[in-house]
Structures are given as C-alpha cells and as structure tokens.
Motif scaffolding. Sequence first.
Motif: not given
Length: 264
Positions: A218-239
């Motif tokens: 029951r341990r999570i081994i794959v976390a899926i962020c579908a229909n989202m873009h977290l990488g952009d949220a990190w990259e654009w956080a300082n704008t």
Amino acid sequence: MSLLMKLARLFLASVLILLASAALWALQFGGRYGEPEYSFPDDREKPSEFHFSRLRYNSYGFRGFRGAWSQDFPRADNDCLIVIRRLTRIDAPAPLNVVDLESNRVLEYPWIYAVGVNTWSFTDEEASRLREYLARGGFLMVDHFHGEDDWQRFMAGMLQVLPEAVVQDLPDDDPIYGVLYNIDEKFQIPGEQYVATGRTYEKDGYTPRWRAIRDKRRRIIVAICANMHLGDAWEWANTGEYPEKFSGLAFRVVINYIAYAMSH
C-alpha cells in the motif's frame, strides 16, 4: 594584396565567426544529443541526503534538446530545490541531477521527477530497470500531461513498467497530504499559459487528477499529477504575474511527496 588572397582571408574570417557562434551555442545549449547543458559545481559527488533527480527518457526513439523530458529544465528544478533547502531540514547540498534508465545509478535515488510522460518510450531493459527501481523503494512523480489522449499514452508506458498497475484517485485525507504540510484543499495547478489566458487547463484536461499507484504494501510508488503543470508553477513562482496560490500549492505538494518518499 591579390584578389585571391583577399577572398581567402574573407572566407577564413567567415569560418572563424561560424565556429565561434557554434561554440557559444554549445555552451548555452550543448551536451549529448544537443540536450540542455548545465554546470555542476565541483562538489557534485558530495554526500547528500537528497538529490533532485529528473528522469531522462526516450520520446518514441528521439532524445534531444526538444525532448519532452527536458521541459522547464533546469530552472523549474533549481527553483524547487532552493525552496526545499529553505523550507525543510532535508540535507540537499547536491546540485541538480539527471538520471538515465540505461544506468544502474538510477537505483541510488529515492525520488525521481518526470514530465511530459505522454511521450515516453521504454525498451524492455529500461522498463525492467524502472520496475526494479520502484520495487526497491523508489518513488516516481509524474507531471505535465493533459487530456485523455495523453493519459492513454502515459499508461501505455506505465503498464510496460508495471503490467499489473492499478491507478487510484488520492483522497484529500490520504496520509501523503499530511506528511509535512497539511494540505486540505487541492485544485488545478496551471502552466504559465494562465498568465495570458486565465485558463487553468490544457487540451481537454479540464479536471485535475491527483492519482497514484501503490505497491502490495500500500506504499505509493508513483504519484501522478495529471492535467496540471507543477513544474511551471515552480518556475514562475518569482514572477509577479503568476498567482501565488498555484505556486504555493505546487511547492507544498512536492515537498510532501519528497518527504513521503524518504520516510516510506
């Protein structure tokens, strides 16, 4: 000076300019297969509790500068790593890390991040190594793919790695959302297109999907962020244009996922 000598000198000067331009391009964007390059400090082998590791994979036989694996790299990864160092006690002095399934070194890292996974393609050997990585306790976080077609292509690769994989929606009260930050509300985290359009979705990915694959314990081994873009949220956080509510949630989620991976 003869006309022939003048033409020869002009030709030589043109060649030197082209070589200099190529060298500058290589410094900025170079690397194997023309992939995005980045500089490692001298302490890259320094012992580190955590490495921010991005998966480099083949996209249907092509791996290059425009490969989907490298989207937002290295800025998104670097900005996220800075936040991890500032907001947590995770010892992470190591620089950014790119891992290949061609190498057994992938087994050394507890957490790996992959984007654009609707394009990934594995050989049998690569799928076997990623399967071994997950079986040994590794954690894979996937991000930035949108809509039904992307989902089907993502799952084609995922089932090659884990033929019996069962994908589940993560409830709001799942323990992973309380590892470090208590995340009581989740919403769609958009890419930078939101700044210009006000649209949180891409393609037909209208609804955010917070999903996971678990192992037999029951341990999570794959976390899926579908229909989202977290990488952009990190990259654009300082704008100033990109809303803090999106980047704030994106940072809290990834920190929880990392803390979960390192403690389970």
